[in-house]
Motif scaffolding. Structure first.
Motif, PDB file in Angstrom:
ATOM      1  N   LYS A  96       0.833  -1.202   0.000  1.00 12.64           N
ATOM      2  CA  LYS A  96       0.000   0.000   0.000  1.00 12.64           C
ATOM      3  C   LYS A  96       0.869   1.254   0.000  1.00 12.64           C
ATOM      4  CE  LYS A  96      -3.851  -2.245   2.407  1.00 12.64           C
ATOM      5  NZ  LYS A  96      -4.546  -2.405   3.692  1.00 12.64           N
ATOM      6  N   TYR A  97       0.275   2.338  -0.407  1.00 18.13           N
ATOM      7  CA  TYR A  97       0.983   3.600  -0.623  1.00 18.13           C
ATOM      8  C   TYR A  97       1.727   4.059   0.630  1.00 18.13           C
ATOM      9  CZ  TYR A  97       1.597   8.313  -2.616  1.00 18.13           C
ATOM     10  OH  TYR A  97       2.113   9.491  -3.122  1.00 18.13           O
ATOM     11  N   ALA A  98       1.035   4.082   1.781  1.00 11.08           N
ATOM     12  CA  ALA A  98       1.649   4.620   2.994  1.00 11.08           C
ATOM     13  C   ALA A  98       2.816   3.779   3.479  1.00 11.08           C
ATOM     14  CB  ALA A  98       0.600   4.739   4.095  1.00 11.08           C
ATOM     15  N   SER A  99       2.861   2.491   3.091  1.00 11.10           N
ATOM     16  CA  SER A  99       3.966   1.621   3.507  1.00 11.10           C
ATOM     17  C   SER A  99       5.225   1.847   2.693  1.00 11.10           C
ATOM     18  CB  SER A  99       3.543   0.153   3.379  1.00 11.10           C
ATOM     19  OG  SER A  99       2.440  -0.136   4.211  1.00 11.10           O
ATOM     20  N   ILE A 100       5.109   2.576   1.601  1.00 16.49           N
ATOM     21  CA  ILE A 100       6.222   2.689   0.652  1.00 16.49           C
ATOM     22  C   ILE A 100       6.661   4.136   0.437  1.00 16.49           C
ATOM     23  CG2 ILE A 100       6.796   2.349  -1.805  1.00 16.49           C
ATOM     24  CD1 ILE A 100       4.973  -0.186  -1.633  1.00 16.49           C
ATOM     25  N   VAL A 101       5.710   5.069   0.443  1.00 15.27           N
ATOM     26  CA  VAL A 101       6.024   6.465   0.109  1.00 15.27           C
ATOM     27  C   VAL A 101       6.279   7.252   1.389  1.00 15.27           C
ATOM     28  CG1 VAL A 101       5.230   8.536  -1.069  1.00 15.27           C
ATOM     29  CG2 VAL A 101       4.572   6.278  -1.938  1.00 15.27           C
ATOM     30  N   SER A 102       7.428   7.897   1.450  1.00 22.43           N
ATOM     31  CA  SER A 102       7.801   8.674   2.631  1.00 22.43           C
ATOM     32  C   SER A 102       7.276  10.098   2.529  1.00 22.43           C
ATOM     33  CB  SER A 102       9.324   8.684   2.787  1.00 22.43           C
ATOM     34  OG  SER A 102       9.923   9.351   1.680  1.00 22.43           O
ATOM     35  N   THR A 130      -2.801  -2.314  -2.905  1.00 20.16           N
ATOM     36  CA  THR A 130      -3.748  -1.851  -3.884  1.00 20.16           C
ATOM     37  C   THR A 130      -3.133  -0.629  -4.546  1.00 20.16           C
ATOM     38  OG1 THR A 130      -6.001  -0.957  -4.187  1.00 20.16           O
ATOM     39  CG2 THR A 130      -4.955  -0.537  -2.107  1.00 20.16           C
ATOM     40  N   LEU A 131      -3.448  -0.345  -5.809  1.00 19.36           N
ATOM     41  CA  LEU A 131      -2.859   0.806  -6.490  1.00 19.36           C
ATOM     42  C   LEU A 131      -3.469   2.131  -6.046  1.00 19.36           C
ATOM     43  CD1 LEU A 131      -2.433  -0.555 -10.138  1.00 19.36           C
ATOM     44  CD2 LEU A 131      -0.708  -0.368  -8.333  1.00 19.36           C
ATOM     45  N   THR A 510      -2.077  -9.490 -11.578  1.00 23.41           N
ATOM     46  CA  THR A 510      -3.441  -9.099 -11.218  1.00 23.41           C
ATOM     47  C   THR A 510      -3.380  -8.048 -10.126  1.00 23.41           C
ATOM     48  OG1 THR A 510      -4.234 -11.316 -11.750  1.00 23.41           O
ATOM     49  CG2 THR A 510      -5.709  -9.900 -10.478  1.00 23.41           C
ATOM     50  N   TRP A 511      -4.082  -6.947 -10.369  1.00 18.68           N
ATOM     51  CA  TRP A 511      -3.994  -5.796  -9.465  1.00 18.68           C
ATOM     52  C   TRP A 511      -5.374  -5.294  -9.080  1.00 18.68           C
ATOM     53  CZ3 TRP A 511       0.368  -3.829  -7.316  1.00 18.68           C
ATOM     54  CH2 TRP A 511       1.583  -4.257  -7.839  1.00 18.68           C
ATOM     55  N   GLU A 512      -5.456  -4.870  -7.864  1.00 19.27           N
ATOM     56  CA  GLU A 512      -6.615  -4.108  -7.394  1.00 19.27           C
ATOM     57  C   GLU A 512      -6.342  -2.662  -7.797  1.00 19.27           C
ATOM     58  OE1 GLU A 512      -7.584  -3.416  -2.987  1.00 19.27           O
ATOM     59  OE2 GLU A 512      -8.355  -5.412  -3.508  1.00 19.27           O
ATOM     60  N   ALA A 513      -6.920  -2.243  -8.903  1.00 18.04           N
ATOM     61  CA  ALA A 513      -6.645  -0.898  -9.412  1.00 18.04           C
ATOM     62  C   ALA A 513      -7.190   0.162  -8.478  1.00 18.04           C
ATOM     63  CB  ALA A 513      -7.236  -0.728 -10.807  1.00 18.04           C
ATOM     64  N   ALA A 514      -8.392  -0.059  -7.963  1.00 21.01           N
ATOM     65  CA  ALA A 514      -9.009   0.931  -7.074  1.00 21.01           C
ATOM     66  C   ALA A 514      -9.792   0.202  -5.990  1.00 21.01           C
ATOM     67  CB  ALA A 514      -9.915   1.870  -7.850  1.00 21.01           C
ATOM     68  N   THR A 559      -5.828   3.019 -14.237  1.00 23.27           N
ATOM     69  CA  THR A 559      -5.677   1.836 -15.095  1.00 23.27           C
ATOM     70  C   THR A 559      -4.787   2.108 -16.299  1.00 23.27           C
ATOM     71  OG1 THR A 559      -7.706   2.299 -16.373  1.00 23.27           O
ATOM     72  CG2 THR A 559      -7.935   0.966 -14.363  1.00 23.27           C
ATOM     73  N   LYS A 560      -4.847   3.308 -16.839  1.00 17.91           N
ATOM     74  CA  LYS A 560      -3.985   3.624 -17.982  1.00 17.91           C
ATOM     75  C   LYS A 560      -2.513   3.604 -17.572  1.00 17.91           C
ATOM     76  CE  LYS A 560      -7.507   6.356 -20.394  1.00 17.91           C
ATOM     77  NZ  LYS A 560      -7.959   7.718 -20.775  1.00 17.91           N
ATOM     78  N   ALA A 561      -2.228   4.126 -16.381  1.00 23.20           N
ATOM     79  CA  ALA A 561      -0.845   4.069 -15.900  1.00 23.20           C
ATOM     80  C   ALA A 561      -0.423   2.627 -15.643  1.00 23.20           C
ATOM     81  CB  ALA A 561      -0.710   4.899 -14.621  1.00 23.20           C
ATOM     82  N   ALA A 562      -1.324   1.817 -15.079  1.00 17.36           N
ATOM     83  CA  ALA A 562      -1.010   0.411 -14.817  1.00 17.36           C
ATOM     84  C   ALA A 562      -0.704  -0.326 -16.122  1.00 17.36           C
ATOM     85  CB  ALA A 562      -2.160  -0.250 -14.077  1.00 17.36           C
ATOM     86  N   GLU A 563      -1.518  -0.110 -17.127  1.00 19.28           N
ATOM     87  CA  GLU A 563      -1.278  -0.772 -18.418  1.00 19.28           C
ATOM     88  C   GLU A 563       0.075  -0.368 -19.001  1.00 19.28           C
ATOM     89  OE1 GLU A 563      -4.944  -1.450 -21.095  1.00 19.28           O
ATOM     90  OE2 GLU A 563      -5.370   0.443 -20.057  1.00 19.28           O
TER      91      GLU A 563
END
Length: 760
Positions: A96-102, A130-131, A510-514, A559-563
Motif C-alpha cells: 500500500k501507498y503509505a507503507s512505501i512512500v515517505s 492496492t494501487l 493481477t492488481w486491485e486498481a481501485a 488503469t492507464k498508468a497500470a497498463e
C-alpha cells in the motif's frame, strides 16, 4: 498409543521442508486428550484446502490468503501454511501507498521485491493490493504537493513614500484632502487608469478619489477604496467627462489616520509614460502634491517606510467564493430583481479561458440594489477581518456597479467595496474591505448591485480571500487551481504506479486498481451512491484522490498508468488483470444498492477509457444468530452473485472472513464465548457462500476466493479484535470454519462433524 494430529501445521521444521506441504504432524497422547478437543477430531480427515478445487472445471481459479508479507518472507508458520493450502497471496499492508512512500515522496520497495522473490521461489502468485485507495495514503506528502505556494516576504517596506496625515477625525471626508496638480487637464471621454500601493496605520473603509478642476468647476468621483495595514495594490479605471479636470485628489477626513501611498501611476490617452512623475517618491520629495493647508495633510516618509518589491504581498487564506472560474457552470451564484439573468457564458467568453459568469440586465432601474447578484457563504466572515476581492470584469458598455457584504437575516450591510468600474475590455479589479456590523454572523452574503447598469457583464476568476493575521503576512500565498492540482496529482499517481510496476517486474499480473471507491449515500439524488469523498468521509485521516482527479477520470488515470508501466517493466499485456474492489456489496439492508452503484461507476469509468477486468467483493461478514436476519443476508449474497455474474467480468471474493453476532449490526461475540455449535453454524455459512459462488458465477468468470484472516484475531488487534475470524485458531489449529470452507470448495460435505478418527 500415539495419535497423529494434522490440525497443527507443525512448521517448526520449516527450514528443512523440501517443498510447500501441509503434511507435518505433531503427536500427542490420546489418553491425555481433553473432551473439549475430541469434538474437533473430524477436522483431521480434511486435506489441505487447495486440494478441493476442481482444476479441470476451474483451470484459472486461485485460492488466496491474506498475510503480512514480512511473515511470509521470514519463512515461519505463515509461510508453510500459505504454501500448503493456497495458490495466491495478498499482502495486508506492505504493497500500500503509505507503507512505501515517505513524507518527501521517496519510495522504498525493498519489502515488495523480497516478497516477490520469496513467492517466485515457492511458485505462489501475488494479488496486488492496492494501487489506488483513499485510506493508508501518505497525507503529509500528497497534501504538500497541492499546498498553496507561499512566497515569504521581507520587511515589506523600503525607500520613500507619501504619507497622508489626519490628526483629528471630522464629519466630512473632504475635510482632509491631498491632491496632485496635473500640468495639463485630462482628455474628456478618454479612459485612464490610476494605480498605486497603499497601507494605513489602521484599517479604513472610507477613502475617496475625486477628480477636480483648478477653476473650481466640474468635480467627478471615480470611487473610493478601502485600505488595510498591509501594502495592497489599488487600481481605478475612469473616464472624465469634464474638459478641465486637472487634479487627482485623495479625501480621508473621517478618521484620525496615517495613509501611506507609493508607486502612483496615471496612464491613458496619448501619454506613453505616467502623467505623475516621481510616483515612487524616491527623490525624497512629494513634488506636485499639496492639500488644503500645504504640509498639514501630506508629507514625505522616512527612508524605509515605502513599499518594497519582492514579498510585500500579505498572506491570504483560500477564497470564500469557491465558484470562481466558471468552467463547470456558475455553482451557487444566485440573484433577483428586474428581468436580469445569470448563467455561464458561451464558450470562448471567459478571460483567457472557455467560460465566465455572464449577467444580463436589460433595463436600468432607479436604484443599484433593485437588481442584485448574490453568493451565500458557507460560514459568516470574520467580524473585523480584512478581505480582498479580486476578479476580471468587462461589460457590453462602460459604466460601474457596486459590491458589498450583507447579513441575510435582516439585510443589514457589513461593508461596501469601492465602486467597480466597467469597460468593454477585460479589466482587473482589486479592493479590500474590513468586515463591520453587529454580531458574529454580520456578513454571510456577498452582493453585486447592478440595477443602474443596463447591459451584459462578464466576470471571471473571482476570489474573496481573508487576510489571515497568523498567515505570515508580508509574503504572498498562491493557491493552485483545480486544474493544477489535478495535473500535479495525476503525476503523483503515475509516479507511484510506475515505481510499483518497476519493482514487481511483471511478476504480479493481477492488481486491485481501485479499492473502496463507492460511499453508502446518494447525496446528489441521481439514484447512485456517490464516490467516497472528503464531503462524506474523513479528510483528516484519508486522502481522496477522486476529489482532485475527478469522479469520471479517477479510475481511468489509474488503469492507464497500470497498463503502460506493466508492459514497460516486463509484463505481458495480455496477462494483466485489473480489478475494482469494495465492501458491503452483499448489503441486504438496501437491496445491494452499493453493488448496483459500483456497476454504474464501472460503466462510467470504462466509457472514459478505463480497463476493468474484474470486481472484488470483500465479504467481511458475520453469521447472524437471528434466523430472519441471517436469511435476509443469505438472500442478498445470492443476489450479489447474480448481479456480478451478469456483468460478464471476472469475480473474486477478495477478503472473506467471518465473525458471529446475536442480531444484525450487533457487537461481535468474542472468540472465548463462541460455542462449538455456533462454530458449526459459521462453518455452514462459509460453505453456503462458497457453494453459491461456484453455483452462480460461470466458470470463465471465477477468478478466485481469498480468505482474509489466517487465524482468529488477537484481542489487541485493530482488525475485529478478539473475534473468531480465522480458519485456524491462534495456535494454528484447524477450526470448524476450515471444514466449512473446504466443503464449499469441494461442493459437498467431506466429513460430518460427528465423525471420529481411528486411533492406531
Amino acid at each position: 498409543m500415539k495419535y497423529t494430529n494434522k490440525i497443527l501445521l507443525g512448521a517448526l521444521a520449516v527450514g528443512a521442508l523440501s517443498g510447500c506441504t501441509d503434511d507435518s504432524m505433531l503427536p500427542y497422547d490420546v489418553g491425555a486428550k481433553p473432551e473439549s478437543l475430541s469434538q474437533y477430531e473430524y477436522l483431521n480427515n480434511y486435506d489441505v484446502l487447495k486440494s478441493y478445487v476442481d482444476r479441470t472445471e476451474n483451470p484459472n481459479f486461485k485460492l488466496g490468503i491474506a498475510l503480512a508479507a514480512t511473515d511470509y518472507i521470514n519463512g515461519d508458520q505463515v509461510y508453510s501454511l500459505a504454501c500448503s493450502n493456497f495458490d495466491e497471496m495478498t499482502a495486508g499492508n506492505e504493497m500500500k501507498y503509505a507503507s512505501i512512500v515517505s513524507d518527501d515522496g521517496t519510495m522504498n520497495f525493498s519489502t515488495v521485491t523480497s516478497f516477490i522473490d520469496a513467492a517466485r521461489q515457492a511458485g505462489m502468485t501475488i494479488y496486488g493490493h492496492t494501487l489506488a485507495w483513499h485510506s493508508q495514503q501518505n497525507n503529509t506528502y500528497l497534501n504538500s504537493l497541492i499546498a498553496p505556494i507561499v512566497i515569504p516576504g521581507e520587511a515589506g517596506n523600503g525607500g520613500y513614500c507619501m504619507i497622508l496625515k489626519n490628526a483629528t477625525a471630522s464629519a466630512n471626508i473632504w475635510d482632509a484632502q491631498t491632491w496632485y496638480q496635473l500640468p495639463t487637464p485630462l482628455q474628456s471621454g478618454t479612459t485612464y487608469t490610476l494605480s498605486f500601493m497603499a497601507r494605513a496605520s489602521a484599517a479604513y473603509n472610507d477613502t475617496q478619489i475625486y477628480l477636480q478642476c483648478s477653476d473650481g468647476g466640474n468635480q467627478e468621483y471615480p470611487g473610493g477604496f478601502n485600505v488595510g495595514t498591509e501594502w495592497q495594490q489599488i487600481n481605478f479605471t475612469f473616464t472624465p467627462t469634464g474638459a478641465t479636470v486637472d487634479k487627482i485628489a485623495f479625501n480621508f477626513g473621517t478618521a484620525a489616520i496615517n495613509i501611506y501611498i507609493d508607486n502612483v501611476s496615471l496612464t491613458g490617452g496619448s501619454a506613453t509614460e505616467s502623467l505623475i512623475p516621481n510616483g515612487d517618491f524616491e527623490d525624497g520629495t512629494i513634488t506636485g502634491w499639496t492639500g488644503w493647508t500645504p504640509g498639514n495633510f501630506e508629507t514625505i516618509s522616512e527612508d524605509g517606510e515605502g513599499y518594497s518589491e519582492g514579498g510585500s504581498e500579505p498572506a491570504y487564506d483560500e477564497s470564500v467564493i469557491t465558484s470562481s472560474d466558471f468552467e463547470n457552470g456558475i455553482g451557487s451564484w444566485g440573484g433577483w430583481g428586474g428581468s436580469a439573468t445569470r448563467g455561464q457564458s458561451a464558450q470562448g467568453g471567459g478571460y483567457e479561458s472557455d467560460y465566465s459568469f455572464e449577467i444580463v440586465n436589460p433595463t436600468a432601474s432607479a436604484n443599484a440594489w433593485d437588481v442584485q447578484v448574490a453568493w451565500d457563504f458557507a460560514a459568516p466572515l470574520v467580524q473585523g477581518g480584512t478581505y480582498r476581492l479580486n476578479m476580471m470584469i468587462k461589460g457590453s458598455v462602460e459604466g460601474s456597479i457596486t459590491a458589498g457584504l450583507q447579513r441575510k437575516s435582516d439585510y443589514a450591510g457589513a461593508g461596501d467595496f469601492p465602486a467597480i468600474p466597467i469597460s468593454t475590455e477585460w479589466t482587473e479589479y482589486n479592493a479590500e474591505i474590513t468586515v463591520n456590523g453587529g454580531g458574529a454572523d454580520c456578513a454571510d452574503r456577498f452582493l453585486f448591485s447592478i440595477g443602474n447598469y443596463a447591459g451584459t457583464i462578464n466576470i471571471d476568476n473571482i476570489t474573496l480571500c481573508y487576510l489571515n493575521p497568523e498567515g505570515g503576512g508580508g509574503g504572498q500565498t498562491i493557491e493552485m487551481t483545480p486544474e493544477e492540482k489535478k495535473d500535479t496529482l495525476t503525476w503523483a499517481m503515475d509516479n507511484w504506479i510506475k515505481g510499483m510496476m518497476e519493482a514487481c517486474g511483471g511478476y504480479v499480473t493481477t492488481w486491485e486498481a481501485a479499492n473502496e471507491t463507492v460511499s453508502g449515500a446518494d447525496a446528489d439524488g441521481d439514484g447512485w451512491y456517490d464516490l467516497q469523498s472528503a464531503t462524506n468521509g474523513d479528510p483528516e485521516t484519508n486522502f481522496y484522490w477522486q476529489d482532485y482527479l475527478g469522479n469520471e477520470d479517477y479510475v481511468p488515470i489509474v488503469t492507464k498508468a497500470a497498463e503502460r508501466y506493466f508492459a514497460e517493466y516486463g509484463g505481458n499485456p495480455a496477462d494483466l488483470k485489473l480489478f475494482v474492489n469494495d465492501y458491503n456489496l452483499e448489503s441486504w439492508w438496501d437491496g445491494n444498492q452499493k453493488l448496483k452503484s459500483l456497476i454504474h461507476w464501472i460503466e462510467v469509468w470504462e466509457a472514459n477509457g478505463a480497463k476493468i477486468d474484474g470486481i472484488g467483493t470483500q465479504m467481511h461478514v458475520s453469521y447472524i444468530l437471528n434466523e430472519a436476519d441471517q436469511k435476509a443476508q443469505e438472500d442478498a449474497i445470492v443476489n450479489m452473485f447474480q448481479l456480478m455474474a451478469a456483468t460478464g467480468k471476472l469475480i473474486k471474493i477478495s477478503e472473506l472472513d467471518m465473525g458471529i453476532v446475536e442480531k444484525a449490526f450487533g457487537e461481535g461475540i468474542k472468540t472465548e464465548n463462541v460455542t462449538f455449535d455456533q462454530q458449526l453454524k459459521m462453518a455452514e455459512f462459509y460453505q453456503f457462500i462458497i457453494d453459491k459462488y461456484f453455483e452462480i458465477i460461470p466458470a470463465a468468470q471465477r477468478y478466485g476466493i481469498t480468505q482474509w484472516c489466517i487465524t482468529d484475531s488477537p484481542a489487541e488487534s485493530g482488525w475485529r479484535g478478539g473475534e473468531p475470524v480465522g480458519l485456524w485458531d491462534l495456535n494454528y489449529s484447524r477450526k470448524p470454519a476450515y471444514g466449512g470452507f473446504a466443503n464449499g470448495l469441494a461442493g459437498e460435505v467431506i466429513v460430518e462433524p460427528s465423525a471420529s478418527v481411528s486411533n492406531e
